[in-house]
Scaffold this motif. Structure first.
Motif, PDB file in Angstrom:
ATOM      1  N   ASP A 449      56.152 -15.253  34.370  1.00 39.95           N
ATOM      2  CA  ASP A 449      56.975 -16.460  34.397  1.00 39.95           C
ATOM      3  C   ASP A 449      57.761 -16.529  35.863  1.00 39.95           C
ATOM      4  OD1 ASP A 449      56.133 -17.126  31.870  1.00 39.95           O
ATOM      5  OD2 ASP A 449      57.701 -16.140  30.711  1.00 39.95           O
ATOM      6  N   ALA A 450      57.821 -15.531  36.436  1.00 37.51           N
ATOM      7  CA  ALA A 450      58.852 -15.679  37.483  1.00 37.51           C
ATOM      8  C   ALA A 450      57.796 -15.846  39.078  1.00 37.51           C
ATOM      9  CB  ALA A 450      59.631 -14.203  37.718  1.00 37.51           C
ATOM     10  N   LEU A 452      55.271 -17.306  41.430  1.00 40.07           N
ATOM     11  CA  LEU A 452      55.219 -18.646  42.076  1.00 40.07           C
ATOM     12  C   LEU A 452      54.115 -19.466  41.652  1.00 40.07           C
ATOM     13  CD1 LEU A 452      55.934 -19.817  45.757  1.00 40.07           C
ATOM     14  CD2 LEU A 452      53.663 -20.394  44.915  1.00 40.07           C
ATOM     15  N   SER A 453      54.250 -20.731  41.254  1.00 39.09           N
ATOM     16  CA  SER A 453      53.014 -21.632  40.911  1.00 39.09           C
ATOM     17  C   SER A 453      52.744 -22.326  41.969  1.00 39.09           C
ATOM     18  CB  SER A 453      53.552 -22.461  39.653  1.00 39.09           C
ATOM     19  OG  SER A 453      53.906 -21.666  38.475  1.00 39.09           O
ATOM     20  N   HIS A 461      49.326 -19.070  39.539  1.00 38.03           N
ATOM     21  CA  HIS A 461      50.214 -18.181  39.908  1.00 38.03           C
ATOM     22  C   HIS A 461      49.864 -17.317  41.034  1.00 38.03           C
ATOM     23  CE1 HIS A 461      51.474 -18.967  35.594  1.00 38.03           C
ATOM     24  NE2 HIS A 461      52.341 -19.624  36.161  1.00 38.03           N
ATOM     25  N   LYS A 509      58.028 -25.087  47.099  1.00 37.90           N
ATOM     26  CA  LYS A 509      57.226 -24.016  46.019  1.00 37.90           C
ATOM     27  C   LYS A 509      58.014 -22.815  46.236  1.00 37.90           C
ATOM     28  CE  LYS A 509      53.942 -26.191  43.998  1.00 37.90           C
ATOM     29  NZ  LYS A 509      53.939 -26.636  42.859  1.00 37.90           N
ATOM     30  N   CYS A 510      58.388 -22.259  47.140  1.00 38.11           N
ATOM     31  CA  CYS A 510      59.216 -20.988  47.380  1.00 38.11           C
ATOM     32  C   CYS A 510      60.739 -21.212  46.811  1.00 38.11           C
ATOM     33  CB  CYS A 510      59.335 -20.542  48.598  1.00 38.11           C
ATOM     34  SG  CYS A 510      57.670 -20.254  49.684  1.00 38.11           S
ATOM     35  N   THR A 513      60.963 -20.901  42.945  1.00 38.25           N
ATOM     36  CA  THR A 513      60.734 -19.678  42.151  1.00 38.25           C
ATOM     37  C   THR A 513      61.741 -18.807  42.532  1.00 38.25           C
ATOM     38  OG1 THR A 513      59.065 -18.291  41.198  1.00 38.25           O
ATOM     39  CG2 THR A 513      59.211 -18.260  43.790  1.00 38.25           C
ATOM     40  N   LYS A 516      64.104 -17.379  39.948  1.00 36.92           N
ATOM     41  CA  LYS A 516      63.504 -16.393  38.770  1.00 36.92           C
ATOM     42  C   LYS A 516      63.138 -15.290  39.259  1.00 36.92           C
ATOM     43  CE  LYS A 516      60.605 -19.636  38.104  1.00 36.92           C
ATOM     44  NZ  LYS A 516      59.469 -20.491  37.451  1.00 36.92           N
TER      45      LYS A 516
END
Length: 670
Positions: A449-450, A452-453, A461, A509-510, A513, A516
């Motif tokens: 979950d942590a 990056l998407s 991911h 994006k960076c 995340t 997280k």
């Protein structure tokens, strides 16, 4: 026999009433070594373990345990290998990944094996194993013993997991280490780019164009040589024709310019290879990879494959059973047979992937084991039960997912949640309290979950390659033309937008995340005392943390560059260098004991190369802001404010290198 036991001592003898083979010899030596590691020396007689032949299903075993003997019945070498491994794990406590997880061995005077009848459990998968691919870490590491020793430990772990098949490395390595794997009792298969395990055409004929159209006889000669070399070994023969260097053959042979021509050629070659093998080995098992562009040809009806060949469907490198992305091309063609298909089906599945874009190599799969469980259960529902080859890379960073998938090929498989709980307690339990183990379990569960998407889909991911390859692509574009044109290599993720818009996408994006990853790292660091935790999940989270930090600093530096604030840009780039160096150092700092040198050849993700590229970019920016004389910034960071403004002599000291200048002035930058 209720309540009675066989007492296993270090002095227990092994008696073989079967044909002595290298594989059984290795298994017996391994079992004796396990006894010596876990049992105290004793003068007491310890009974006998007897290996005896019996007509059973291949690889199956039975055990009859009395007070005096343990009789192991088996039909082939792997029957006895698996039986002895079962005794080691269940009674001596040697876990499948004990070597790779630095298992703490508890020494006992003896162990009791209850009297009775035992038999092996069935597997859901017939042929199951690993591809030791992108093996740049273990191929340059000796574990303090020898170059071969890490490979022996790879094959041992695979056998302890119940595996029976391996691709023992890539290219030259596969030929070097195949004899060791075979001697230890594993079957061999081949890389999809090396059909039949043949010599690569360009290595055999470096001065010739690798064109089947021009040199059909030479290609066939290499295949015949490969069959002759391996015909007496346990081999699952991979047939097909992809190309040299893991690229489609038509990149080197433009005559094949349509899907029809490509499919016709591959189909005819596969039939020819199949016939060549069956002529020498009538019962040979063959397989072929429906990988990348080959899958698209098959789906479009351009390939004809012999009906008893195992068709291997590959995931996309991120665990999703769709075709892989290649460059900017990402059709995501479903990579599953039709339900009810009567053909033989297999999968080539990745827990590690190398795509020079966003995959994981030095860190574990960025997607959850629940996701993996869903994909592989669905694959089995579609009939993929004949063969599983798991891309295991360098083993150590991927032990957790490898353990889970090995569990899935058993009939009594644990769910992802059950396995995670068991795995944590088996491998980390010796050093940790129950509260710490619960914290570890939660951290591993939250790890995906942590991540990056980089896209909207469930599998998209990023592994640590994302922070390194994307940044290096940006550096290339920035220095090529001052960021005036988009970086085409990044269209796969950013779309066809201008350089600054690409950077906007990357930065967002960076940033999305960052919190997280920081929180996950903080929670992982709460666990104290476990060296294995520091070597595994904490280290991998740290790699992500520092690479992400470097990426964000890099994006910030570009914003100052846009404003022509070149000195500020220079120092932000230096900050980014330090972040990437911290990631590289984190890996090297976890090299201790037998792990000394394990990360030394991090040449695929190559975090230190990202730092080096950033240093080059620092020189580019300094050229813009401090050239052509290169004394102004040095005066500004090393002289007092008043002295810096009085220039009677430009400089009284040698010019600093870029890095010396950065170190001298980094603390002055606001």
């Amino acid at each position: 026999m209720s309540g009675k036991n066989f007492i296993l001592h270090q002095t227990t003898s092994l008696q073989r009433e079967i044909q002595n083979t290298k594989a059984v010899e290795c298994a017996c030596a391994r079992f004796k070594r396990d006894m010596e590691m876990t049992l105290e020396a004793s003068a007491r007689e310890g009974g006998t373990v007897i290996l005896r032949q019996k007509k059973l299903e291949p690889e199956a075993y039975e055990m009859e345990v009395s007070e005096d003997t343990v009789v192991i019945y088996g039909s082939n070498d792997r029957s006895f290998i698996y039986a002895l491994n079962e005794l080691s794990e269940k009674y001596l406590g040697i876990l499948p990944f004990g070597f790779w997880n630095d298992q703490e061995i508890k020494v006992k005077p003896y162990v009791k094996i209850p009297c009775g009848h035992y038999q092996s459990e069935e597997n859901r998968i017939r042929y199951r194993g690993w591809f030791i691919n992108d093996e740049v870490l273990i191929s340059h590491w000796t574990a303090g013993v020898s170059k071969e020793y890490p490979w022996e430990m790879v094959f041992e772990a695979l056998l302890r997991c119940g595996g029976n098949l391996v691709i023992p490395g890539t290219d030259k390595n596969s030929k070097i280490y195949a004899p060791i794997a075979l001697d230890m009792g594993l079957m061999i298969t081949h890389h999809h780019a090396e059909p039949l395990g043949a010599e690569m055409f360009l290595r055999a004929y470096p001065d010739l164009e690798p064109s089947y159209l021009k040199y059909k006889d030479l290609f066939e000669g290499l295949w015949k040589d490969a069959i002759e070399r391996q015909k007496n070994e346990e081999v699952i023969w991979n047939i097909g024709f992809r190309g040299q260097g893991d690229v489609p053959f038509w990149e080197n042979d433009p005559a094949y310019d349509t899907p029809e021509k490509r499919g016709n050629l591959i189909s005819s070659i596969m039939q020819e290879q199949y016939d060549m093998i069956r002529e020498q080995i009538p019962g040979a098992v063959c397989c072929t990879n429906l990988y990348g562009e080959i899958l698209e040809l098959y789906r479009d009806g351009h390939l004809q494959i012999p009906e008893d060949v195992i068709m291997i469907w590959a995931d996309n490198g991120y665990g999703k059973m769709v075709s892989r992305r290649q460059g900017n091309h990402n059709p995501r063609v479903p990579a599953l047979p039709q339900k009810g298909d009567k053909g033989l089906q297999g999968t080539y599945y990745h827990v590690s992937f190398y795509d020079l874009q966003a995959a994981n190599h030095s860190t574990m799969l960025p997607n959850s084991m629940e996701f993996v469980e869903k994909e592989l259960n669905n694959a089995m529902d579609h009939g993929i039960t004949d063969l599983w080859v798991i891309n295991a890379s360098n083993i150590k960073p991927h032990v957790y997912p490898l353990s889970f998938i090995a569990n899935l090929w058993k009939k009594k498989a644990l769910t992802a949640g059950e396995h995670r709980k068991t795995y944590i307690r088996e491998y980390y339990g010796a050093d940790c309290t129950e509260d710490q183990l619960t914290c570890m379990e939660q951290c591993i569960s939250r790890y995906p979950d942590a991540m990056l998407s980089f896209g909207e889909r469930e599998d998209e991911h990023a592994g640590e390659q994302f922070y390194n390859y994307v940044v290096r692509d940006f550096i290339y574009g920035w220095m090529r033309d001052g960021a005036a044109a988009p970086v085409e290599e990044l269209f796969w993720c950013t779309g066809e937008s201008a350089f600054d818009k690409q950077m906007d996408w990357f930065e967002s994006k960076c940033n999305a995340t960052c919190d997280k990853i920081e929180q996950l790292y903080h929670d992982c660091a709460v666990v104290k005392g476990s060296e294995l935790w520091k070597d595994s999940v904490l280290l991998q989270t740290e790699i992500h943390k520092y690479c992400l930090k470097g990426s964000i600093l890099f994006a910030e530096s570009f914003r100052t560059y846009q404003k022509k604030e070149y000195k500020k840009c220079f120092f932000l780039l230096g900050n980014a260098v330090e972040a990437y160096n911290a990631a590289a150092s984190a890996m090297r700092e976890r090299e201790h004991g037998k792990w000394t040198g394990f990360y030394a050849n991090d040449c695929l993700t190559d975090v230190k190369e990202t730092a080096y590229c950033l240093k080059r970019l620092m020189g580019y920016v300094r050229n813009l802001g401090d050239g052509p004389d290169f004394y102004k910034w040095q005066r500004e960071v090393t002289y007092s404010e008043n002295d810096a403004k009085v220039v009677l002599i430009t400089n009284m000291e040698n010019h600093m290198t870029d890095w010396e200048l950065y170190l001298a002035g980094k603390n002055m930058q606001g």
